[in-house]
Design an enzyme around this catalytic site. Structure first.
Site, PDB file in Angstrom:
ATOM      1  N   ARG A 205       0.852  -1.192   0.000  1.00  0.00           N
ATOM      2  CA  ARG A 205       0.000   0.000   0.000  1.00  0.00           C
ATOM      3  C   ARG A 205       0.886   1.240   0.000  1.00  0.00           C
ATOM      4  O   ARG A 205       1.792   1.367   0.835  1.00  0.00           O
ATOM      5  CB  ARG A 205      -0.892   0.016   1.244  1.00  0.00           C
ATOM      6  CG  ARG A 205      -1.648   1.322   1.483  1.00  0.00           C
ATOM      7  CD  ARG A 205      -2.692   1.590   0.432  1.00  0.00           C
ATOM      8  NE  ARG A 205      -3.354   2.877   0.634  1.00  0.00           N
ATOM      9  CZ  ARG A 205      -4.136   3.471  -0.262  1.00  0.00           C
ATOM     10  NH1 ARG A 205      -4.367   2.876  -1.421  1.00  0.00           N
ATOM     11  NH2 ARG A 205      -4.694   4.627  -0.001  1.00  0.00           N
ATOM     12  N   CYS A 210      -1.057  12.060   5.731  1.00  0.00           N
ATOM     13  CA  CYS A 210      -2.226  12.928   5.904  1.00  0.00           C
ATOM     14  C   CYS A 210      -2.392  13.201   7.390  1.00  0.00           C
ATOM     15  O   CYS A 210      -3.013  12.418   8.114  1.00  0.00           O
ATOM     16  CB  CYS A 210      -3.481  12.266   5.331  1.00  0.00           C
ATOM     17  SG  CYS A 210      -4.977  13.265   5.527  1.00  0.00           S
ATOM     18  N   GLY A 249      -1.102  16.158   1.153  1.00  0.00           N
ATOM     19  CA  GLY A 249      -1.961  16.948   0.289  1.00  0.00           C
ATOM     20  C   GLY A 249      -1.725  16.711  -1.189  1.00  0.00           C
ATOM     21  O   GLY A 249      -1.733  17.646  -1.982  1.00  0.00           O
ATOM     22  N   ASP A 282      -2.633  16.454  -9.051  1.00  0.00           N
ATOM     23  CA  ASP A 282      -1.879  15.533  -8.191  1.00  0.00           C
ATOM     24  C   ASP A 282      -0.401  15.726  -8.478  1.00  0.00           C
ATOM     25  O   ASP A 282       0.065  15.436  -9.581  1.00  0.00           O
ATOM     26  CB  ASP A 282      -2.295  14.084  -8.464  1.00  0.00           C
ATOM     27  CG  ASP A 282      -1.829  13.117  -7.386  1.00  0.00           C
ATOM     28  OD1 ASP A 282      -0.775  13.396  -6.763  1.00  0.00           O
ATOM     29  OD2 ASP A 282      -2.499  12.087  -7.163  1.00  0.00           O
ATOM     30  N   ARG A 284       2.140  14.389  -6.638  1.00  0.00           N
ATOM     31  CA  ARG A 284       2.982  13.387  -5.982  1.00  0.00           C
ATOM     32  C   ARG A 284       3.926  12.720  -6.978  1.00  0.00           C
ATOM     33  O   ARG A 284       3.650  12.667  -8.174  1.00  0.00           O
ATOM     34  CB  ARG A 284       2.109  12.336  -5.294  1.00  0.00           C
ATOM     35  CG  ARG A 284       1.373  12.856  -4.076  1.00  0.00           C
ATOM     36  CD  ARG A 284       0.424  11.827  -3.513  1.00  0.00           C
ATOM     37  NE  ARG A 284      -0.699  11.575  -4.412  1.00  0.00           N
ATOM     38  CZ  ARG A 284      -1.703  10.745  -4.132  1.00  0.00           C
ATOM     39  NH1 ARG A 284      -1.704  10.071  -2.987  1.00  0.00           N
ATOM     40  NH2 ARG A 284      -2.704  10.577  -4.986  1.00  0.00           N
ATOM     41  N   THR A 305      -4.768  -0.528  -4.125  1.00  0.00           N
ATOM     42  CA  THR A 305      -5.075   0.845  -4.553  1.00  0.00           C
ATOM     43  C   THR A 305      -6.287   0.870  -5.460  1.00  0.00           C
ATOM     44  O   THR A 305      -6.620  -0.132  -6.107  1.00  0.00           O
ATOM     45  CB  THR A 305      -3.880   1.475  -5.289  1.00  0.00           C
ATOM     46  OG1 THR A 305      -4.150   2.852  -5.566  1.00  0.00           O
ATOM     47  CG2 THR A 305      -3.607   0.760  -6.616  1.00  0.00           C
ATOM     48  N   LYS A 310      -0.995   5.208  -9.788  1.00  0.00           N
ATOM     49  CA  LYS A 310       0.035   4.560  -8.978  1.00  0.00           C
ATOM     50  C   LYS A 310       0.582   3.323  -9.690  1.00  0.00           C
ATOM     51  O   LYS A 310       1.793   3.099  -9.713  1.00  0.00           O
ATOM     52  CB  LYS A 310      -0.524   4.178  -7.608  1.00  0.00           C
ATOM     53  CG  LYS A 310      -0.835   5.358  -6.692  1.00  0.00           C
ATOM     54  CD  LYS A 310      -1.345   4.872  -5.342  1.00  0.00           C
ATOM     55  CE  LYS A 310      -1.616   6.030  -4.401  1.00  0.00           C
ATOM     56  NZ  LYS A 310      -2.124   5.580  -3.077  1.00  0.00           N
TER      57      LYS A 310
END
Length: 350
Positions: A205, A210, A249, A282, A284, A305, A310
Site C-alpha cells: 500500500r 495525511c 496533500g 496531483d 505526488r 489501490t 500509482k
C-alpha cells in the site's frame, strides 16, 4: 553546484529571500510572493518593473491567460507589471483566499515567458517549499540555480535506506520499520513491513501522509480509515509492506492542503481547489515508492489501490504490479463529494 543548491534555494524562499534559476544562458531572479513584503519587494525591484509569475491554472482561474496557456496547469504564465499591480495586488493574484475579498483592478496582460523550463521549475520549487506558486520575476541573476540542480534534488535515486528496526504494532507484534532519506537530508519516508516474505509478491500500500486524517481523525477524507484498513489487509494476506510517503496533500504540503480545504468550504471540489491554488491536480512523485521497494528487494508486488496512476508510475519505474487489489472505504456525509470527485474526475476505480 548540486542538490544542496536546491535545498538552499528552498530555504531562502521560505525566509523571503530572492533566488535565481538559470539554464543555457537564460536566468530569472525570483522573489516568492507569499513570504515577501512591500519592503523586500522594493529591495528586490527598486525600479518597480518586476513582472508576476503565476501557474497557468491560477492565471486561467483569474481569466489572465488564454486557453492554450492554461492547457498545462504546470506551466508558468508571466503577467506584465502595471502601475496598479503593487505588492498587495500581487498577493491577491497569488492567493485564492482573497478572490472574494479583493476585486481585481486590471487590465492584466500576459507577456512572453522567456525560458519556459526555468519558469516552470520555479513554480515546482515553490511547491516543494510548501509555498504558493507565485513570484515577482525579473531577468538575470547571479550564480543561478540550474535545472540540473533541481533535478538532482528531486531524483528518487538519491534515496537511501537509513535504518531498520523491529516495531511491534497492534496489527503485528513482529513488524519491522525501515526509514529512508535523501542525500540532502530532506523528507524522510518510512516502510512498515508486516509478516515475513513467503515467496509470493508482497501486498503493498502506498499511503501518502495525511496529518488531518491519519492523526486527527478528519472526516473530510478517507485517509485514516484507508490506513487502518490497509494494515489489516496486509496482515491478513500473510505479509506485505505499507509505504508511508511524506507527500502531504497530494504533494502540495500541509499548509496548501488546508488552503484547499478552505476553498472546498466555498463549494469547490478537490480538483478545482488544487488548480485554483495554482497546482496540478496531483503533484505526488511515486518514483520514490518504486525506489523504496527496490531498496527493500521487492520488484513484484500486489498493489492495494484504486488509483491507476500509482500502477502506471510504479511500472514505468521498473516495479511489476502483478495485481491491483481494490481498496474501498465507506463514505460519510463529510467526504461523499470527495470520494465522488476521486471516482469521477481523477479516474479512481474499485
Amino acid at each position: 553546484m548540486s542538490e544542496r543548491a536546491a535545498a538552499r534555494a528552498i530555504d531562502a524562499m521560505r525566509r523571503g529571500w530572492p533566488i535565481a534559476i538559470g539554464d543555457a544562458g537564460a536566468a530569472l531572479s525570483l522573489l516568492a510572493i507569499e513570504t515577501a513584503d512591500a519592503g523586500r519587494l522594493a529591495a528586490f525591484d527598486p525600479e518597480g518593473q518586476a513582472d508576476v509569475l503565476l501557474s497557468a491554472s491560477r492565471a486561467e482561474t483569474l481569466k489572465l491567460a488564454n486557453q492554450r496557456e492554461a492547457a498545462n496547469p504546470g506551466h508558468a504564465v508571466r503577467i506584465e507589471r502595471a502601475p496598479w499591480l503593487d505588492f498587495d495586488m500581487a498577493v491577491a493574484l497569488a492567493d485564492p483566499a482573497l478572490d472574494l475579498a479583493t476585486p481585481l483592478k486590471g487590465p492584466f496582460r500576459a507577456v512572453g515567458i522567456g525560458s519556459q523550463a526555468v519558469a516552470d521549475a520555479a513554480l515546482d520549487l515553490a511547491r516543494q517549499a510548501g509555498l504558493l506558486p507565485a513570484f515577482f520575476v525579473r531577468e538575470g541573476g547571479s550564480d543561478p540555480l540550474s535545472l540540473d540542480d533541481i533535478a538532482a534534488f528531486s531524483d528518487p535515486a538519491a534515496l537511501t535506506l537509513a535504518t531498520r528496526a523491529k516495531l511491534p504494532v497492534a496489527i503485528d507484534e513482529h513488524a519491522e520499520i525501515a526509514a529512508f532519506r535523501t542525500a540532502d537530508g530532506g523528507d524522510m519516508h518510512v516502510a512498515l513491513i508486516l509478516g515475513q516474505p513467503d515467496g509470493q509478491p508482497a501486498v503493498v500500500r502506498l499511503h501518502s501522509e495525511c496529518l488531518t486524517g491519519d492523526v486527527l481523525g478528519s472526516l473530510k477524507c478517507d485517509c485514516g480509515p484507508q490506513l487502518q484498513a490497509a494494515l489489516k489487509e496486509i496482515a491478513g494476506a500473510g505479509w506485505g509492506i505499507l509505504l508511508y510517503l511524506r507527500q502531504e496533500g497530494r504533494g502540495i504540503g500541509l499548509i496548501n492542503k488546508l488552503r484547499a480545504y478552505a476553498l472546498q468550504d466555498q463549494g469547490f471540489d478537490t480538483v478545482d481547489a488544487n488548480t485554483r491554488l495554482g497546482f496540478r491536480v496531483d503533484a505526488r512523485d511515486f518514483r520514490v515508492a518504486a525506489r523504496m521497494l527496490e531498496l527493500l528487494g521487492q520488484r513484484r508486488i500486489r498493489l492495494l489501490t484504486n488509483n491507476p496512476m500509482k500502477v502506471a508510475e510504479l511500472e514505468r519505474a521498473g516495479i511489476e504490479v502483478v495485481e491491483r487489489v481494490p481498496h474501498q472505504m465507506t463514505a460519510n456525509p463529510h467526504n461523499e463529494r470527495y470520494l465522488a470527485t476521486k471516482r469521477d474526475r481523477t479516474g479512481h476505480q474499485l
